[in-house]
Design a protein around this motif. Sequence first.
Motif, short mmCIF file in Angstrom:
data_model
loop_
_atom_site.label_atom_id
_atom_site.label_comp_id
_atom_site.label_asym_id
_atom_site.label_seq_id
_atom_site.Cartn_x
_atom_site.Cartn_y
_atom_site.Cartn_z
N VAL A 248 0.83 -1.20 0.00
CA VAL A 248 0.00 0.00 0.00
C VAL A 248 0.87 1.25 0.00
CG1 VAL A 248 -1.67 1.35 1.34
CG2 VAL A 248 -1.97 -1.11 1.10
N TYR A 249 1.94 1.22 0.78
CA TYR A 249 2.88 2.35 0.74
C TYR A 249 3.45 2.53 -0.66
CZ TYR A 249 3.10 2.79 5.87
OH TYR A 249 2.80 3.01 7.20
N GLY A 250 3.79 1.40 -1.31
CA GLY A 250 4.30 1.47 -2.68
C GLY A 250 3.28 2.07 -3.63
N ILE A 251 2.01 1.71 -3.44
CA ILE A 251 0.94 2.26 -4.28
C ILE A 251 0.80 3.76 -4.02
CG2 ILE A 251 -1.55 2.24 -4.70
CD1 ILE A 251 -1.50 -0.75 -3.98
N ILE A 252 0.88 4.15 -2.77
CA ILE A 252 0.78 5.57 -2.42
C ILE A 252 1.88 6.37 -3.11
CG2 ILE A 252 1.01 7.26 -0.55
CD1 ILE A 252 -0.31 5.18 1.30
N PHE A 253 3.12 5.88 -2.99
CA PHE A 253 4.25 6.59 -3.61
C PHE A 253 4.14 6.57 -5.14
CE2 PHE A 253 6.48 5.23 0.44
CZ PHE A 253 6.40 6.49 1.01
N GLY A 254 3.66 5.43 -5.69
CA GLY A 254 3.51 5.34 -7.14
C GLY A 254 2.47 6.31 -7.67
N ARG A 255 1.37 6.47 -6.93
CA ARG A 255 0.29 7.37 -7.34
C ARG A 255 0.66 8.84 -7.15
NH1 ARG A 255 -3.29 4.79 -10.67
NH2 ARG A 255 -3.58 2.66 -9.92
N MET A 256 1.72 9.08 -6.40
CA MET A 256 2.19 10.46 -6.22
C MET A 256 2.99 10.95 -7.41
SD MET A 256 3.25 10.32 -2.16
CE MET A 256 3.93 12.01 -2.09
N GLY A 257 3.31 10.04 -8.34
CA GLY A 257 4.02 10.43 -9.56
C GLY A 257 5.22 9.54 -9.82
N THR A 258 5.61 9.42 -11.09
CA THR A 258 6.74 8.57 -11.47
C THR A 258 8.04 9.05 -10.84
OG1 THR A 258 5.68 7.99 -13.58
CG2 THR A 258 8.06 7.62 -13.41
N ASN A 259 8.23 10.37 -10.75
CA ASN A 259 9.46 10.88 -10.16
C ASN A 259 9.52 10.56 -8.66
OD1 ASN A 259 7.37 12.73 -9.58
ND2 ASN A 259 8.82 14.42 -9.34
N VAL A 260 8.37 10.61 -7.98
CA VAL A 260 8.32 10.26 -6.56
C VAL A 260 8.63 8.77 -6.37
CG1 VAL A 260 6.82 10.02 -4.54
CG2 VAL A 260 6.70 12.08 -5.95
N TYR A 261 8.04 7.95 -7.23
CA TYR A 261 8.26 6.50 -7.12
C TYR A 261 9.72 6.17 -7.41
CZ TYR A 261 7.07 1.56 -7.26
OH TYR A 261 7.00 0.23 -6.99
N SER A 262 10.31 6.87 -8.39
CA SER A 262 11.72 6.67 -8.72
C SER A 262 12.60 7.06 -7.54
CB SER A 262 12.09 7.50 -9.96
OG SER A 262 13.46 7.36 -10.26
N ALA A 263 12.30 8.21 -6.92
CA ALA A 263 13.08 8.66 -5.76
C ALA A 263 12.96 7.68 -4.61
CB ALA A 263 12.62 10.05 -5.33
N ARG A 264 11.76 7.18 -4.38
CA ARG A 264 11.54 6.22 -3.29
C ARG A 264 12.30 4.93 -3.56
NH1 ARG A 264 11.94 3.67 0.36
NH2 ARG A 264 10.41 2.80 1.80
N ASN A 265 12.38 4.51 -4.83
CA ASN A 265 13.10 3.29 -5.16
C ASN A 265 14.60 3.45 -4.91
OD1 ASN A 265 13.06 0.58 -6.25
ND2 ASN A 265 14.05 1.40 -8.06
N ILE A 266 15.14 4.61 -5.25
CA ILE A 266 16.55 4.87 -5.00
C ILE A 266 16.81 4.94 -3.50
CG2 ILE A 266 18.42 6.55 -5.30
CD1 ILE A 266 17.13 7.29 -8.00
N LEU A 267 15.90 5.59 -2.77
CA LEU A 267 16.01 5.67 -1.31
C LEU A 267 16.07 4.27 -0.70
CD1 LEU A 267 15.76 7.20 1.45
CD2 LEU A 267 13.28 6.93 1.20
N SER A 268 15.26 3.37 -1.22
CA SER A 268 15.23 2.00 -0.69
C SER A 268 16.57 1.31 -0.85
CB SER A 268 14.15 1.18 -1.41
OG SER A 268 12.87 1.68 -1.14
N SER A 269 17.26 1.60 -1.97
CA SER A 269 18.57 1.00 -2.19
C SER A 269 19.56 1.42 -1.12
CB SER A 269 19.10 1.39 -3.58
OG SER A 269 18.25 0.91 -4.59
#
Length: 454
Positions: A248-269
């Motif tokens: 659900v968190y992933g969906i929230i970040f994904g729905r906030m925009g591709t750039n947000v989802y990309s930033a969150r993915n890099i943060l996870s790394s």
Amino acid sequence: MIKDILRIAIPVSVENLIANTGTFILTIFLSRLGDVEVAVNGIANQGSFLVILFLFGLNTGGAIFVSQYWGKKDYAGIKRTSTLMIYSSFVIATAFFTLTFFFPSLFTRIFTNDPRVIENSVLFLRVISLSYFGLALEIAFRTLLRGIELAKIPMESYIFGTILQIFLAYTLLYGKLGFPNIGLLGIAIATTVARFFIPLYQIVRATLLKVPYSFDISIIEKTFVRRFFEFATPTTLNEIAWSLGMTVYGIIFGRMGTNVYSARNILSSFENYVWTFTFGLVIGTSVIVGKHIGKTEYDKAHSFGKKMLLINAVIGLLSAIIIIVVYYILLPTFKIDVETKKMLTATMWVMLFGAPVKAFNGAGVVGVLRAGGDAKFAFILETITLWAIGIPLALIGAFVFKLSLPFVYLLTLSDEIVKAIVVYFRIRGNKWIRNVTVSTEEIVIAAQSEEIAD
């Protein structure tokens, strides 16, 4: 005791360091291609994340038995447990394979409505879905080997497996050394091959060392199956509830925009590195706590568990500080736009605040409560705090108040604070100590007749 826990914690930490480094290098490869490729890999990682967490939940239940049987020196019990872990893991892998192989577009649309990401995800997900069976074998054997204090073997398998993964990813992504240039698909193929190589290595080494395991399902008695799932079910449900929450968190970040989802993915790394050594300590804690309980040394299990809460929190904070420094060194290498970089940097500092709290909870929930047999309480605690506090606040912050990534990420940490308080008081008492190696009739063993001194 320090030597015992380090014998487990160091190999587990090195294993996680190697695995996270491999993931980080793949992220760098993908970041040079663009935000869409990073997002595609991120969505595939969500699928793998779900599989791993379901498998982790099931096998954590198995780990309770393995470590306590190990303390009791009951090798037949370890063998029965390993067999049930293996076949149950295959059931989970089959379920997720069916979803992502036959319905990849449907799965992708859960996380994003970007047509570019959906189009590029279909074949990528289908290849990755094959690797779920490798993950099933790997997590079952890794749990077994760690539980009997042979954590060095999974570490070795990850060293060789990650080298293989990076080599194949580089050559297939860029068409080097005579390999075809197949772009993004090369990442999926490299990951899948590595996920089968790793368990194969573990099985070969376990066989040579005569580790008590079996693929013979006939050795499992019905009474043991009931006993196993009495404890494994709460840990599995715990991971289901938790993994769905993370989704659900992933969906929230994904729905906030591709750039947000990309930033969150890099943060996870980067964030994964914070848990490298703390997770090693968590696993080491769980084995030692379980071993003491198997020996009926309940007072030692109690005092050891309390000490590890503080130690893990401090290590979590120190790890986060180091990762922040590394982040600033590597930031110029990311080919993402300026706004994404600013958003990512601010969120990294929020991560620093949450790291010691998460590390404390990891030691408390997985290292102590679950290992001690208090799996049902851990399940209830994590589920209530996540779904009643963390997720509602994140949803409100993202879609009602339209907050940016750093603030929404901060809201996802709210449940961790409440959880830490409850964990502390639960472990101070002794009700969490349960011996699973006793007969079926004796479900709960009292830790001591009198209150254990703090």
